[in-house]
Structure formats: structure tokens, C-alpha cells
Motif scaffolding. Sequence first.
Motif, PDB file in Angstrom:
ATOM      1  N   SER A  46      18.447 -61.149 -25.245  1.00  0.00           N
ATOM      2  CA  SER A  46      18.865 -59.796 -25.610  1.00  0.00           C
ATOM      3  C   SER A  46      18.948 -59.675 -27.122  1.00  0.00           C
ATOM      4  N   VAL A  47      18.480 -58.543 -27.637  1.00  0.00           N
ATOM      5  CA  VAL A  47      18.592 -58.274 -29.072  1.00  0.00           C
ATOM      6  C   VAL A  47      19.887 -57.497 -29.283  1.00  0.00           C
ATOM      7  N   THR A  48      20.815 -58.087 -30.033  1.00  0.00           N
ATOM      8  CA  THR A  48      22.097 -57.410 -30.254  1.00  0.00           C
ATOM      9  C   THR A  48      21.974 -56.407 -31.395  1.00  0.00           C
ATOM     10  N   SER A  49      21.142 -56.718 -32.404  1.00  0.00           N
ATOM     11  CA  SER A  49      20.946 -55.784 -33.512  1.00  0.00           C
ATOM     12  C   SER A  49      19.658 -56.157 -34.229  1.00  0.00           C
ATOM     13  N   ALA A  50      19.024 -55.172 -34.830  1.00  0.00           N
ATOM     14  CA  ALA A  50      17.841 -55.417 -35.666  1.00  0.00           C
ATOM     15  C   ALA A  50      18.015 -54.513 -36.874  1.00  0.00           C
ATOM     16  N   GLU A  51      18.447 -55.106 -37.995  1.00  0.00           N
ATOM     17  CA  GLU A  51      18.737 -54.280 -39.162  1.00  0.00           C
ATOM     18  C   GLU A  51      17.939 -54.737 -40.366  1.00  0.00           C
ATOM     19  N   HIS A  52      17.787 -53.829 -41.316  1.00  0.00           N
ATOM     20  CA  HIS A  52      17.110 -54.174 -42.551  1.00  0.00           C
ATOM     21  C   HIS A  52      18.133 -54.296 -43.669  1.00  0.00           C
ATOM     22  N   CYS A  53      17.872 -55.204 -44.592  1.00  0.00           N
ATOM     23  CA  CYS A  53      18.824 -55.471 -45.665  1.00  0.00           C
ATOM     24  C   CYS A  53      18.050 -55.641 -46.973  1.00  0.00           C
ATOM     25  N   LEU A  87       7.712 -43.234 -47.449  1.00  0.00           N
ATOM     26  CA  LEU A  87       7.240 -44.437 -48.136  1.00  0.00           C
ATOM     27  C   LEU A  87       6.920 -44.101 -49.582  1.00  0.00           C
ATOM     28  N   ASP A  88       7.612 -44.705 -50.536  1.00  0.00           N
ATOM     29  CA  ASP A  88       7.313 -44.497 -51.966  1.00  0.00           C
ATOM     30  C   ASP A  88       6.312 -45.541 -52.432  1.00  0.00           C
ATOM     31  N   GLN A  89       5.773 -45.299 -53.637  1.00  0.00           N
ATOM     32  CA  GLN A  89       4.834 -46.262 -54.238  1.00  0.00           C
ATOM     33  C   GLN A  89       5.454 -47.651 -54.250  1.00  0.00           C
ATOM     34  N   GLY A  90       4.679 -48.653 -53.855  1.00  0.00           N
ATOM     35  CA  GLY A  90       5.164 -50.031 -53.913  1.00  0.00           C
ATOM     36  C   GLY A  90       5.956 -50.459 -52.697  1.00  0.00           C
ATOM     37  N   GLN A  91       6.188 -49.532 -51.780  1.00  0.00           N
ATOM     38  CA  GLN A  91       6.957 -49.901 -50.585  1.00  0.00           C
ATOM     39  C   GLN A  91       6.027 -50.135 -49.388  1.00  0.00           C
ATOM     40  N   ILE A  92       6.506 -50.886 -48.422  1.00  0.00           N
ATOM     41  CA  ILE A  92       5.760 -51.078 -47.169  1.00  0.00           C
ATOM     42  C   ILE A  92       6.714 -50.843 -46.004  1.00  0.00           C
ATOM     43  N   TYR A  93       6.103 -50.535 -44.874  1.00  0.00           N
ATOM     44  CA  TYR A  93       6.927 -50.370 -43.682  1.00  0.00           C
ATOM     45  C   TYR A  93       7.284 -51.727 -43.092  1.00  0.00           C
ATOM     46  N   ASP A  94       8.467 -51.776 -42.502  1.00  0.00           N
ATOM     47  CA  ASP A  94       8.964 -52.987 -41.844  1.00  0.00           C
ATOM     48  C   ASP A  94       8.241 -53.173 -40.514  1.00  0.00           C
ATOM     49  N   SER A  95       7.406 -54.172 -40.418  1.00  0.00           N
ATOM     50  CA  SER A  95       6.786 -54.469 -39.111  1.00  0.00           C
ATOM     51  C   SER A  95       7.417 -55.722 -38.477  1.00  0.00           C
ATOM     52  N   ASN A  96       8.100 -56.524 -39.266  1.00  0.00           N
ATOM     53  CA  ASN A  96       8.665 -57.770 -38.708  1.00  0.00           C
ATOM     54  C   ASN A  96       9.867 -57.514 -37.803  1.00  0.00           C
ATOM     55  N   ALA A  97      10.699 -56.540 -38.187  1.00  0.00           N
ATOM     56  CA  ALA A  97      11.919 -56.326 -37.389  1.00  0.00           C
ATOM     57  C   ALA A  97      11.534 -55.996 -35.947  1.00  0.00           C
ATOM     58  N   ILE A  98      10.574 -55.096 -35.788  1.00  0.00           N
ATOM     59  CA  ILE A  98      10.182 -54.723 -34.418  1.00  0.00           C
ATOM     60  C   ILE A  98       9.390 -55.845 -33.751  1.00  0.00           C
ATOM     61  N   LEU A  99       8.556 -56.543 -34.536  1.00  0.00           N
ATOM     62  CA  LEU A  99       7.798 -57.675 -33.965  1.00  0.00           C
ATOM     63  C   LEU A  99       8.764 -58.687 -33.353  1.00  0.00           C
ATOM     64  N   LEU A 100       9.786 -59.062 -34.128  1.00  0.00           N
ATOM     65  CA  LEU A 100      10.721 -60.082 -33.657  1.00  0.00           C
ATOM     66  C   LEU A 100      11.548 -59.567 -32.484  1.00  0.00           C
ATOM     67  N   VAL A 123      10.800 -53.156 -48.435  1.00  0.00           N
ATOM     68  CA  VAL A 123      10.595 -52.907 -47.002  1.00  0.00           C
ATOM     69  C   VAL A 123      11.408 -51.689 -46.545  1.00  0.00           C
ATOM     70  N   VAL A 124      10.723 -50.759 -45.877  1.00  0.00           N
ATOM     71  CA  VAL A 124      11.329 -49.499 -45.442  1.00  0.00           C
ATOM     72  C   VAL A 124      11.133 -49.364 -43.925  1.00  0.00           C
ATOM     73  N   MET A 125      12.148 -48.914 -43.236  1.00  0.00           N
ATOM     74  CA  MET A 125      12.031 -48.751 -41.783  1.00  0.00           C
ATOM     75  C   MET A 125      11.036 -47.641 -41.456  1.00  0.00           C
ATOM     76  N   PRO A 126      10.182 -47.821 -40.453  1.00  0.00           N
ATOM     77  CA  PRO A 126       9.257 -46.755 -40.042  1.00  0.00           C
ATOM     78  C   PRO A 126      10.041 -45.480 -39.743  1.00  0.00           C
ATOM     79  N   GLY A 127       9.429 -44.334 -40.062  1.00  0.00           N
ATOM     80  CA  GLY A 127      10.120 -43.052 -39.861  1.00  0.00           C
ATOM     81  C   GLY A 127      10.642 -42.504 -41.172  1.00  0.00           C
ATOM     82  N   LYS A 128      10.881 -43.408 -42.148  1.00  0.00           N
ATOM     83  CA  LYS A 128      11.361 -42.957 -43.463  1.00  0.00           C
ATOM     84  C   LYS A 128      10.167 -42.711 -44.376  1.00  0.00           C
TER      85      LYS A 128
END
Length: 391
Positions: free
Chosen positions: A212-219, A189-202, A182-187
Motif C-alpha cells: 500500500s502507498v501511504t503517501s507520494a509527495e514531492h519535496c 511548467l516554467d522554463q527549466g522545470q520538468i514534470y515528476d514522473s518518478n512519484a507516479i512510477l514508484l 520537478v513539478v507535479m503533473p497538472g501544474k
Amino acid sequence: MISEEEGRRRVLQSIDLLGERTVPLSSALGSFSAREVVARLPLPTFDNSAMDGYAVVASSSTKGARLKVIGEQPAGIDRELRISHGEAVRIFTGAPIPAGADAVVMQEDTTREGDEIVVNVEVDPGEFVRRRGCDLTEGQKILARGEPLQPTMIALLASQGFTDVTIGGEVNVAIVSTGDEVVMPGKKLDQGQIYDSNAILLQVLVQRCGASVTSAEHCPDQRERLIEAIQRGIKSDILVITGGVSVGEHDLVQATLRSLGAKIDIWRVAIKPGKPFLFGQVNTCAVFGLPGNPVSAFVTFLQFVRPAILKMMGANNLDLPKTPVRLAVDLANEGDRTHYMRGRIDNGTFVPIGRQESHALFGLSQSNALVRVAVGESLEAGAIVEVHTWD
Ligand code: AMP
Ligand code: MG
């Protein structure tokens, strides 16, 4: 695996209300009243005119009557005027009704001649008079505990002279999306990767609940990184993690939570999509683990996380809005989990839409309702059922 109802019951049982706070009315939209409120002023607050025209005594204002204009009563000041038979007072919308008057005749229905008017219509008692308390009486309940503060309710509170309102506590939510692919939109995208749609959805779903959303990070799927992300996240009231809650070697969320001392109350619920749902507690933080598939994340958010947030905020209604629709097709559930099918309400008819698979985000984006089909249930085309909506 527990039932959906049992899952929801267990989640809500371990969620506590946060402490209340008092905010200006302009900041109250979308929150829930922490108190019952009663009217301290009647509405209207005094008998007043609904029109620009003349206050009159109805019995002396027959068609063709000639009345003497004895004064003027504007809005905003009470000149304490008094009229008798055969007299009129020039009056404006919102102005207090002079003593003795029992009706207002519209300006358009009169002819002014010097200090007299000729009445061109029949005037009934009470006409164009807004009586004190006819809308709302003093002491009447206007707001229940847990009731949402909608724009019109906020306006009603202002009409009572209130500048602020006491509401439930501010709920802070941290979001962590996991997955090596999973890769954050804006970065790039390499083969086999997808953009993160859940972080923004949530993130936007949490905001729509009024929290309030205090943070939304990818790990990434790395234990050390996940430990750090969870440690940051549990400083909030609620931590929502997506992905990595299933049984694969790269699904580290449950084990990592346990290693941090989490008490896991739920893992796996009989809901489709969304079976690998997890709920637990680390210290005072309620932790939700939602499946990574976007439709599963969406459905489990609406069915479990949303009611938890609303309960914390002090809401009295935790259910999604429901609306009756006519089914366009037969629907059956032969599986062993409650099935939430995505569809679109068009003109009162519910039509399933898109692929009913948990990865199918496009189909979900075209839908505006979920129909719940219980285990073993068959619903026939033409039947009227209630569906859940979220907009
Ligand atoms: P997981 O729950 O980690 O097994 O992921 C299930 C599926 O959801 C996989 O196809 C993932 O690539 C996908 N997925 C996981 N996280 C996300 C995300 N943040 N955005 C979109 N898809 C995701
Ligand atoms: Mg994953």
C-alpha cells in the motif's frame, strides 16, 4: 562501490517479515500465504456425473440396448438410488452417481421412449463419471508458505470451504520525490522545470507488488522540507526517496538522513543504470534512495525495492519473472558495472530498444524486458539468454 549481488544481499538481510493477518478470500489477491494449507476435502468430493444423461451399468449398455428408467437424480441432493443390469437413472451434471452405476451415457446418445431409453452407442465403464478424489485427495498439500494467492488458488481455497486465508502483513510504503526542477503533473511548467514522473512510477510499481502507498509527495531540495518529508515517511514500513542521492551540492538526501540518525548500509552499487543507490534504516523504517533519472529509478526499484517489499509480505520467490529469448544483436559490457539493457521481446527474440541512457523514459516505456550483461560479458546475436520481465 559494492556489487549488485552484495547490495541485494545486504538489503534483504535487514528486511524482516511483518506479522501475519487473516483476510476474506476476496481481499487476498496478490498477497502471500503465511501458512501451509492441505486439502480437507477431496475433489471431486463424491463420484458425480460429467454430463446430462443416464447413469447406467456399462456391461448392460451395449449399442441398441433398451434400459428401464427407474428414477431421476438431480444435482444438489443425494436420492441414494441404486440400479442393476438393464436399468438407468436420469442424471444431470454434478449429480451423485447412483449405487451400482459405473458410467453415464450422454442424453444425445440415447432415444427416450416412455419410461425406457434406447442406447445408441457403446458405453465403456467409467465414461462421464468424475471419480471422488481424482483431481485432489484429502490431506494433499495445496498451498505452500510464501506462495502467491492467484485467482485460481483463491478458487481452490473456496472449493475447500474456506472463507478466508492467513497472509503476510500489509506493507506500507511512503514515496518522496525530490528536486527543485520537478513539478507535479497538472501544474504549470516554467522554463527549466520538468514534470515528476518518478512519484507516479514508484507508486504504481509499489501497488503492483501488492503493498500500500501511504503517501507520494514531492519535496524541493531544501533541508528543512526534506527533514519534514522524511519524518512523515519513516512512519511507514518503507520509505522510497528519488533524486538527490548523488554527490551534487543539491543532493541532500544522504546528509539529511544521517542528521536524523539513519544508519546508511549502502551507498553506490555497481549497477548501470542506478549507481547512486542508497539504502539505510531509520528506526524500524527501511529507507531506499533511488537516483532521479527515471530509468535508474525503475531498474533499482525492480532489483532492490521490489524484493524487499515481497520479503516483508512473506513471499518465497523474490525474483523477477525470467524468460528465455534469442538475442537479435551482439551485446557486450566493457564497463565496471552490471548493465541492465532495455529491450522488447517480439516472437521470442529480444531487441534492444531506445536510447540506453538513464534519462530515456520513452525508450523504457517501449520495452518489456531487461537483459542483464555482467561486467566483461559478451553475448552473441542468436544466443539464448534469460531476460527479466515485469508485466
Ligand atoms: P538527481 O538524482 O536528483 O541528480 O536527478 C537526476 C536526473 O533525474 C535529473 O535530470 C532530474 O531532473 C531527473 N529527475 C529527478 N527527479 C525526477 C522525477 N521525480 N521525475 C522525473 N525526473 C526526475
Ligand atoms: Mg535532484
